[in-house]
Design a protein around this motif. Structure first.
Motif, PDB file in Angstrom:
ATOM      1  N   ILE A 239      -3.984  37.950 -48.750  1.00 37.20           N
ATOM      2  CA  ILE A 239      -4.462  39.320 -48.553  1.00 37.20           C
ATOM      3  C   ILE A 239      -5.750  39.309 -47.736  1.00 37.20           C
ATOM      4  O   ILE A 239      -6.005  40.217 -46.939  1.00 37.20           O
ATOM      5  CB  ILE A 239      -4.652  40.062 -49.902  1.00 37.20           C
ATOM      6  N   HIS A 240      -6.547  38.269 -47.889  1.00 41.17           N
ATOM      7  CA  HIS A 240      -7.781  38.176 -47.108  1.00 41.17           C
ATOM      8  C   HIS A 240      -7.463  38.070 -45.614  1.00 41.17           C
ATOM      9  O   HIS A 240      -8.094  38.731 -44.784  1.00 41.17           O
ATOM     10  CB  HIS A 240      -8.597  36.968 -47.568  1.00 41.17           C
ATOM     11  N   HIS A 241      -6.458  37.273 -45.263  1.00 43.05           N
ATOM     12  CA  HIS A 241      -6.076  37.161 -43.849  1.00 43.05           C
ATOM     13  C   HIS A 241      -5.450  38.461 -43.348  1.00 43.05           C
ATOM     14  O   HIS A 241      -5.716  38.900 -42.238  1.00 43.05           O
ATOM     15  CB  HIS A 241      -5.061  36.021 -43.649  1.00 43.05           C
ATOM     16  N   ASN A 242      -4.621  39.073 -44.191  1.00 41.40           N
ATOM     17  CA  ASN A 242      -3.893  40.254 -43.733  1.00 41.40           C
ATOM     18  C   ASN A 242      -4.772  41.491 -43.655  1.00 41.40           C
ATOM     19  O   ASN A 242      -4.484  42.413 -42.895  1.00 41.40           O
ATOM     20  CB  ASN A 242      -2.691  40.515 -44.638  1.00 41.40           C
ATOM     21  N   SER A 306       0.251  45.793 -37.376  1.00 41.74           N
ATOM     22  CA  SER A 306       0.744  44.796 -36.429  1.00 41.74           C
ATOM     23  C   SER A 306      -0.241  43.633 -36.356  1.00 41.74           C
ATOM     24  O   SER A 306      -1.406  43.767 -36.744  1.00 41.74           O
ATOM     25  CB  SER A 306       0.895  45.406 -35.031  1.00 41.74           C
ATOM     26  N   THR A 307       0.253  42.505 -35.862  1.00 46.57           N
ATOM     27  CA  THR A 307      -0.619  41.334 -35.721  1.00 46.57           C
ATOM     28  C   THR A 307      -1.843  41.685 -34.896  1.00 46.57           C
ATOM     29  O   THR A 307      -2.976  41.297 -35.221  1.00 46.57           O
ATOM     30  CB  THR A 307       0.145  40.187 -35.040  1.00 46.57           C
ATOM     31  N   ARG A 308      -1.612  42.444 -33.839  1.00 46.43           N
ATOM     32  CA  ARG A 308      -2.720  42.835 -32.952  1.00 46.43           C
ATOM     33  C   ARG A 308      -3.781  43.612 -33.730  1.00 46.43           C
ATOM     34  O   ARG A 308      -4.980  43.383 -33.606  1.00 46.43           O
ATOM     35  CB  ARG A 308      -2.130  43.708 -31.851  1.00 46.43           C
ATOM     36  N   GLU A 309      -3.323  44.563 -34.568  1.00 45.73           N
ATOM     37  CA  GLU A 309      -4.276  45.376 -35.341  1.00 45.73           C
ATOM     38  C   GLU A 309      -5.013  44.521 -36.360  1.00 45.73           C
ATOM     39  O   GLU A 309      -6.203  44.697 -36.592  1.00 45.73           O
ATOM     40  CB  GLU A 309      -3.539  46.501 -36.068  1.00 45.73           C
ATOM     41  N   ARG A 310      -4.291  43.562 -36.982  1.00 41.58           N
ATOM     42  CA  ARG A 310      -4.943  42.717 -37.985  1.00 41.58           C
ATOM     43  C   ARG A 310      -6.007  41.835 -37.339  1.00 41.58           C
ATOM     44  O   ARG A 310      -7.092  41.658 -37.878  1.00 41.58           O
ATOM     45  CB  ARG A 310      -3.904  41.845 -38.682  1.00 41.58           C
ATOM     46  N   LEU A 311      -5.667  41.276 -36.177  1.00 42.86           N
ATOM     47  CA  LEU A 311      -6.651  40.431 -35.496  1.00 42.86           C
ATOM     48  C   LEU A 311      -7.846  41.254 -35.042  1.00 42.86           C
ATOM     49  O   LEU A 311      -8.989  40.800 -35.128  1.00 42.86           O
ATOM     50  CB  LEU A 311      -6.011  39.737 -34.294  1.00 42.86           C
ATOM     51  N   ALA A 312      -7.584  42.475 -34.604  1.00 44.60           N
ATOM     52  CA  ALA A 312      -8.684  43.344 -34.179  1.00 44.60           C
ATOM     53  C   ALA A 312      -9.601  43.655 -35.361  1.00 44.60           C
ATOM     54  O   ALA A 312     -10.824  43.695 -35.208  1.00 44.60           O
ATOM     55  CB  ALA A 312      -8.131  44.639 -33.579  1.00 44.60           C
ATOM     56  N   ALA A 313      -9.007  43.847 -36.548  1.00 47.06           N
ATOM     57  CA  ALA A 313      -9.826  44.122 -37.742  1.00 47.06           C
ATOM     58  C   ALA A 313     -10.702  42.931 -38.072  1.00 47.06           C
ATOM     59  O   ALA A 313     -11.875  43.057 -38.408  1.00 47.06           O
ATOM     60  CB  ALA A 313      -8.928  44.474 -38.927  1.00 47.06           C
TER      61      ALA A 313
END
Lengths: 323, 277
Positions: A239-242, A306-313
């Motif tokens: 959950i920390h990564h996501n 999305s992966t993009r949104e998670r990485l942006a966060a």
């Protein structure tokens, strides 16, 4: 509007952003006491103090992880000052976490190249040696990677903060060595190194055998309640990564709500100690990895941003803490 | 013995444990290259490309895909994103006169002479001037960075060394996010890889020995009688420093012995203005 804002401000805890942060402050205060007392007071030079200092050194590194995701205090100046304290505790600059952990590790890669702390950097057949050796490889990867990042970072304050934390950590440790060399070596330097290396080792423990290309099965979780209390929920790694922007105090609910039913049961361990014994002491070779694609349904994947949104966060929360 | 002294000895024990682990890692890097040498003993054959069927008469090529980033100080730092080996096909005449036909898409590592200048490389600041330089720096400051591809190709008439192209070589394994090539991987090389591999294997294994010798010297100083005296302090301090330095040395060794297809290239370009100022 002004009344509402004032009321909201009045509800905020004093000094710290969340009430739960006092736990982290308490951990660091305890650790500093364990580090400093034996140098100045000989009766404290006891094996139990040494063992406790090593354990709290690891917890200090956990606090570094949390603090560099989201500062403990309201005041930016205090957050910056706290980094110096944490850096002394670990004998490495806490700001290194911004590129190393918040950016590269949360991306599970360095712009096309492996994560500086990817489990595959160690490949002894006897898996116990991988656990022991991991920091020897990942430490320099991180050191050189942070330098490369600083060369191109458009945050001018980062290099200054990083270098200042390094200088303070080493200067304080050096000063203690002039007070009593052997006591400082045994009760300060060795615990500092233990904690710094253990937090690197955690990367192997949390990701070895997982599928870092998958949405849910990229991390191993340790779900013991007491363990997560003292570890400030750092056992809940999926959950920390996501949801990298989520405060550590909110991870437990989010883990139960989102993660628990979706991941491979092998990635939810009750006890880290039993996992370590089973995986490294009672087993010779590495386990076969989990196949995330085989386990995850499209509905499971669709729940996440999305992966993009998670990485942006992850990036946004990382950059927010850069001076 | 006091608790402090016992812990100091424990620390020395951990210093040795990790020195041995690091030495073993460096040794293994050398062993990997020696396994490749053993594989090449039967099957590495020299020849010359007599027909290159790829576009631009290319038989095989190696690409380093990079991204350049800058903080706007007139310097662009290049980071390797990916290493790509491609065999585009053709005919190679071996030294014994045999001709072999190599199909396009044959899986093989492409080895290029280390240190050779590649197409696309900006080795001096005068490679890029004026508005071009300013545009490059501006793009490098953006989040996407400045992409660049460095390419080396082998075409008609190129001298090559081949291994394993007549059999389906094992694909690279991926362990914990890191790719590892099998020692029996197929190979197309622009130079005889054997002296390179032998030299680098020797260096890696010499480094392993050097690690142990360094650790031994620190330990000797630390334990020299009277124990915990002035020399002991010096030895212990040296051990702490050497412990950290050995980790960096191991990284240097690992980077140094990376096979040419995945050898780090990087690069730093400075705009003419930043060079002259």
């Amino acid at each position: 509007m002004k009344v509402v804002a004032n009321e909201a401000r009045a509800r905020e805890p004093w000094l710290v952003r969340r009430r739960e942060e006092w736990r982290q402050v308490g951990i660091v205060a305890t650790y500093l006491a364990l580090l400093l007392t034996p140098v100045f007071w000989a009766p404290a030079r006891h094996p139990a103090v040494f063992v406790a200092a090593c354990y709290f050194s690891f917890l200090n590194a956990v606090v570094i992880h949390n603090h560099l995701h989201k500062g403990v205090f309201h005041a930016k100046g205090l957050n910056r000052a706290f980094r110096f304290v944490l850096s002394f505790g670990a004998l490495y600059p806490a700001s290194a976490n911004v590129p190393a952990h918040n950016l590269v590790h949360h991306h599970f890669g360095d712009d096309g190249q492996p994560d500086w702390a990817a489990p595959g950097h160690v490949q002894f057949r006897w898996h116990l040696l991988n656990l022991l050796h991991f920091p020897n490889v990942v430490g320099p990867n991180t050191f050189t990677g942070v330098k490369r990042w600083a060369d191109v970072s458009r945050h001018p304050g980062f290099a200054l903060q990083y270098n200042a934390e390094t200088a303070v950590a080493f200067a304080l440790t050096g000063a203690l060595m002039t007070v009593d060399f052997w006591a400082a070596l045994a009760f300060v330097v060795i615990p500092q190194l233990y904690g710094a290396r253990s937090i690197l080792r955690i990367n192997l423990i949390q990701h070895d055998g997982c599928d870092t290309t998958s949405s849910w099965n990229h991390s191993r979780n340790f779900v013991g309640r007491a363990f997560n209390w003292i570890m400030c929920n750092n056992g809940l790694h999926t959950i920390h990564h996501n949801r990298a922007g989520l405060h550590w105090a909110d991870l437990w609910d989010a883990h139960e709500r989102e993660v628990a039913s979706r991941i491979d049961p092998r990635l939810q361990e009750r006890s880290m100690l039993s996992y370590l014994l089973r995986t490294y002491a009672l087993r010779f070779e590495r386990e076969a990895p989990v196949d995330g694609d085989r386990i995850e349904s499209s509905e499971d994947v669709a729940v996440l941003p999305s992966t993009r949104e998670r990485l942006a966060a992850a990036e946004a929360s990382a950059i927010a803490e850069v001076p | 013995m006091t608790t402090t002294q016992a812990i100091a000895f424990l620390g020395l024990g951990f210093f040795w444990l990790h020195t041995v682990l690091m030495a073993a890692h460096a040794w293994r890097e050398g062993q990997y290259l020696r396994r490749r040498l053993r594989a090449w003993r039967d099957g590495l054959v020299p020849g010359r490309v007599v027909e290159a069927r790829g576009e631009g008469e290319v038989f095989a090529r190696h690409r380093v895909e990079q991204v350049g980033r800058s903080k706007g100080d007139g310097r662009i730092h290049f980071h390797d994103r990916a290493y790509v080996s491609e065999v585009l096909g053709g005919v190679v005449e071996l030294d014994d006169g045999t001709r072999i036909d190599v199909g396009a898409g044959t899986r093989a590592e492409v080895w290029v002479e280390p240190g050779q200048r590649r197409a696309g490389e900006w080795s001096t600041s005068t490679d890029l001037e004026g508005p071009g330089a300013e545009r490059a720096v501006a793009q490098a400051t953006k989040a996407r960075g400045l992409p660049r591809v460095l390419e080396s190709s082998l075409g008609d008439g190129s001298r090559v060394w081949l291994y394993g192209l007549d059999m389906a070589g094992p694909p690279p394994r991926r362990v914990g996010g890191v790719e590892v090539a099998d020692p029996r991987s197929s190979l197309v090389s622009s130079f005889d890889p054997r002296p390179w591999a032998a030299r680098h294997a020797r260096r890696a294994q010499l480094a392993a020995v050097a690690f142990v010798v360094l650790a031994g010297a620190c330990s000797l100083a630390m334990l020299w009688p009277p124990r915990f005296g002035s020399l002991g302090v010096g030895g212990a301090l040296a051990a702490v420093v050497v412990f950290n330095l050995l980790q960096l040395f191991l990284k240097l060794v690992r980077d140094h012995v990376r096979v040419p297809p995945i050898h780090r290239v990087g690069g730093l370009w400075r705009s003419p203005r930043s060079v002259s100022s």
